[in-house]
Motif scaffolding. Structure first.
Motif, PDB file in Angstrom:
ATOM      1  N   LEU A 105      20.947  17.327  -0.614  1.00 44.82           N
ATOM      2  CA  LEU A 105      20.568  18.162   0.301  1.00 44.82           C
ATOM      3  C   LEU A 105      19.524  17.696   1.248  1.00 44.82           C
ATOM      4  O   LEU A 105      19.165  18.330   1.985  1.00 44.82           O
ATOM      5  N   LEU A 106      18.912  16.763   0.924  1.00 49.36           N
ATOM      6  CA  LEU A 106      17.582  16.300   1.368  1.00 49.36           C
ATOM      7  C   LEU A 106      17.972  14.685   1.989  1.00 49.36           C
ATOM      8  O   LEU A 106      18.930  13.939   1.380  1.00 49.36           O
ATOM      9  N   ARG A 107      17.256  14.540   2.969  1.00 52.71           N
ATOM     10  CA  ARG A 107      17.029  12.859   3.688  1.00 52.71           C
ATOM     11  C   ARG A 107      15.657  12.735   3.964  1.00 52.71           C
ATOM     12  O   ARG A 107      14.889  13.670   3.788  1.00 52.71           O
ATOM     13  N   GLU A 108      15.236  11.359   3.982  1.00 55.28           N
ATOM     14  CA  GLU A 108      13.840  11.165   4.291  1.00 55.28           C
ATOM     15  C   GLU A 108      13.922   9.781   5.042  1.00 55.28           C
ATOM     16  O   GLU A 108      14.751   9.134   4.989  1.00 55.28           O
ATOM     17  N   TYR A 109      12.592   9.624   5.661  1.00 57.96           N
ATOM     18  CA  TYR A 109      12.360   8.551   6.270  1.00 57.96           C
ATOM     19  C   TYR A 109      10.878   7.932   6.541  1.00 57.96           C
ATOM     20  O   TYR A 109      10.104   8.993   6.298  1.00 57.96           O
ATOM     21  N   ALA A 110      10.443   6.707   6.603  1.00 64.41           N
ATOM     22  CA  ALA A 110       8.984   6.538   6.576  1.00 64.41           C
ATOM     23  C   ALA A 110       8.523   6.890   8.035  1.00 64.41           C
ATOM     24  O   ALA A 110       9.005   6.665   8.987  1.00 64.41           O
ATOM     25  N   VAL A 111       7.246   7.152   7.952  1.00 67.05           N
ATOM     26  CA  VAL A 111       6.569   7.686   8.993  1.00 67.05           C
ATOM     27  C   VAL A 111       5.090   6.794   9.172  1.00 67.05           C
ATOM     28  O   VAL A 111       4.887   6.271   7.993  1.00 67.05           O
ATOM     29  N   THR A 112       4.517   6.998  10.144  1.00 72.27           N
ATOM     30  CA  THR A 112       3.240   6.111  10.405  1.00 72.27           C
ATOM     31  C   THR A 112       2.345   6.664   9.574  1.00 72.27           C
ATOM     32  O   THR A 112       2.065   7.939   9.101  1.00 72.27           O
ATOM     33  N   THR A 113       0.972   6.075   9.468  1.00 76.87           N
ATOM     34  CA  THR A 113      -0.051   6.427   8.559  1.00 76.87           C
ATOM     35  C   THR A 113      -0.811   7.541   9.363  1.00 76.87           C
ATOM     36  O   THR A 113      -1.859   7.902   8.909  1.00 76.87           O
ATOM     37  N   LEU A 114      -0.604   7.942  10.714  1.00 78.16           N
ATOM     38  CA  LEU A 114      -1.161   8.849  11.385  1.00 78.16           C
ATOM     39  C   LEU A 114      -1.401  10.202  10.532  1.00 78.16           C
ATOM     40  O   LEU A 114      -2.345  10.947  10.607  1.00 78.16           O
ATOM     41  N   GLY A 148       0.864  -1.143  -0.156  1.00 73.82           N
ATOM     42  CA  GLY A 148      -0.048  -0.023  -0.054  1.00 73.82           C
ATOM     43  C   GLY A 148       0.791   1.218   0.007  1.00 73.82           C
ATOM     44  O   GLY A 148       2.131   1.044  -0.092  1.00 73.82           O
ATOM     45  N   LYS A 149       0.320   2.354   0.379  1.00 70.94           N
ATOM     46  CA  LYS A 149       0.847   3.547   0.177  1.00 70.94           C
ATOM     47  C   LYS A 149       1.510   3.598   1.602  1.00 70.94           C
ATOM     48  O   LYS A 149       1.003   3.940   2.483  1.00 70.94           O
ATOM     49  N   ILE A 150       2.986   4.033   1.523  1.00 69.27           N
ATOM     50  CA  ILE A 150       3.697   4.413   2.868  1.00 69.27           C
ATOM     51  C   ILE A 150       4.294   5.811   2.774  1.00 69.27           C
ATOM     52  O   ILE A 150       4.874   6.087   1.996  1.00 69.27           O
ATOM     53  N   PRO A 151       3.526   6.464   3.815  1.00 66.81           N
ATOM     54  CA  PRO A 151       4.255   8.069   3.988  1.00 66.81           C
ATOM     55  C   PRO A 151       5.568   8.056   4.345  1.00 66.81           C
ATOM     56  O   PRO A 151       6.067   7.359   5.337  1.00 66.81           O
ATOM     57  N   HIS A 152       6.264   9.110   3.944  1.00 68.26           N
ATOM     58  CA  HIS A 152       7.636   9.383   4.125  1.00 68.26           C
ATOM     59  C   HIS A 152       7.710  10.900   4.470  1.00 68.26           C
ATOM     60  O   HIS A 152       6.886  11.763   3.768  1.00 68.26           O
ATOM     61  N   ARG A 153       8.378  11.320   5.338  1.00 67.36           N
ATOM     62  CA  ARG A 153       8.815  12.623   5.629  1.00 67.36           C
ATOM     63  C   ARG A 153      10.338  13.079   4.939  1.00 67.36           C
ATOM     64  O   ARG A 153      11.388  12.470   5.205  1.00 67.36           O
ATOM     65  N   ILE A 154      10.278  14.278   4.382  1.00 71.11           N
ATOM     66  CA  ILE A 154      11.335  14.449   3.544  1.00 71.11           C
ATOM     67  C   ILE A 154      11.808  15.925   4.107  1.00 71.11           C
ATOM     68  O   ILE A 154      10.960  16.688   4.607  1.00 71.11           O
ATOM     69  N   LEU A 155      12.924  16.187   4.446  1.00 74.16           N
ATOM     70  CA  LEU A 155      13.784  17.272   5.127  1.00 74.16           C
ATOM     71  C   LEU A 155      15.104  17.550   4.652  1.00 74.16           C
ATOM     72  O   LEU A 155      15.673  16.548   4.121  1.00 74.16           O
ATOM     73  N   ARG A 156      15.590  18.560   4.675  1.00 77.00           N
ATOM     74  CA  ARG A 156      16.892  18.971   4.379  1.00 77.00           C
ATOM     75  C   ARG A 156      17.835  18.319   5.476  1.00 77.00           C
ATOM     76  O   ARG A 156      17.525  17.754   6.590  1.00 77.00           O
TER      77      ARG A 156
END
Length: 224
Positions: free
Chosen positions: A197-206, A110-118
């Motif tokens: 310049l960016l990094r990312e990681y998976a977050v919960t479906t909250l 399914g669709k997994i949310p990720h947060r992307i930040l500098r």
């Protein structure tokens, strides 16, 4: 596309970072910005003011507000081709202040949310367009904005086929707001952020629900 993002940097830090002051009280931290919310932007007509403006563009020419599409994103490649966007590219550009954004990766699970930040975790600016819509019956003026998207860089290509235009540095931000630059020079700024310049990681479906707007949405998802 870009459908959710965060603005959790304290107001004074945003003011210092962007050399601008809030027109009204600085907003509280928003961990899950969603369309239709009023969020901080800096326009080309007031480069030293941070204004709270509604996300979801309502062009000035719209007659029926209820039927207006209110796009939250605009494709960089087609801006010169669409009369309404072409005029805004020439007249009404803005910085959309943020410090991270979310993207959903399509997977077998399914669709997994990720947060992307500098990588440096500092606030940044999306390139945006803005406009003002006036209600002819009441005289009310509603300013709105949209975030410009482009092709993904290497990191974002693993998650989605689009990414928001993140202006890489202060010089690019000032060039985007500049009234002296040509339309071609503005268009040239609308490119993917350089890799590294960016990094990312998976977050919960909250984060899937705008009702969840607290630090818990930033927590990493448990490893599968």
């Amino acid at each position: 596309m870009c459908g959710r993002y965060t603005v959790i940097t304290p107001g004074p830090s945003l003011e210092q970072r962007f050399d601008a002051s809030f027109s009204d009280a600085a907003p509280t931290a928003n961990y899950n910005v969603a369309p239709s919310q009023r969020m901080p932007i800096i326009t080309n007509l007031a480069p030293h003011d941070i204004q709270a403006v509604q996300w979801g563009l309502i062009p000035a020419w719209v007659k029926d507000l209820k039927q207006a599409p209110k796009p939250i994103n605009a494709r960089a490649e087609t801006l010169p081709e669409k009369p309404s966007f072409r005029q805004l590219l020439q007249r009404r550009r803005c910085l959309v202040l943020a410090d991270s954004f979310y993207e959903w990766q399509q997977t077998a699970r399914g669709k997994i949310p990720h947060r992307i930040l500098r990588e440096d975790e500092q606030p940044f600016a999306f390139a945006g367009l803005w406009d003002e819509w006036a209600d002819r019956s009441t005289g009310e003026v509603i300013p709105t904005y949209t975030i410009i998207t482009t092709d993904p860089n290497e990191l974002m290509a693993r998650l989605h086929n689009r990414m928001p235009v993140i202006l890489p540095d202060r010089a690019a931000e000032l060039a985007w707001l500049s009234e002296d630059a040509t339309a071609a020079e503005h268009q040239a700024l609308l490119r993917p952020l350089p890799d590294g310049l960016l990094r990312e990681y998976a977050v919960t479906t909250l984060v899937n629900s705008p009702a969840h707007n607290d630090p818990s949405v930033l927590e990493p998802a448990a490893a599968a």
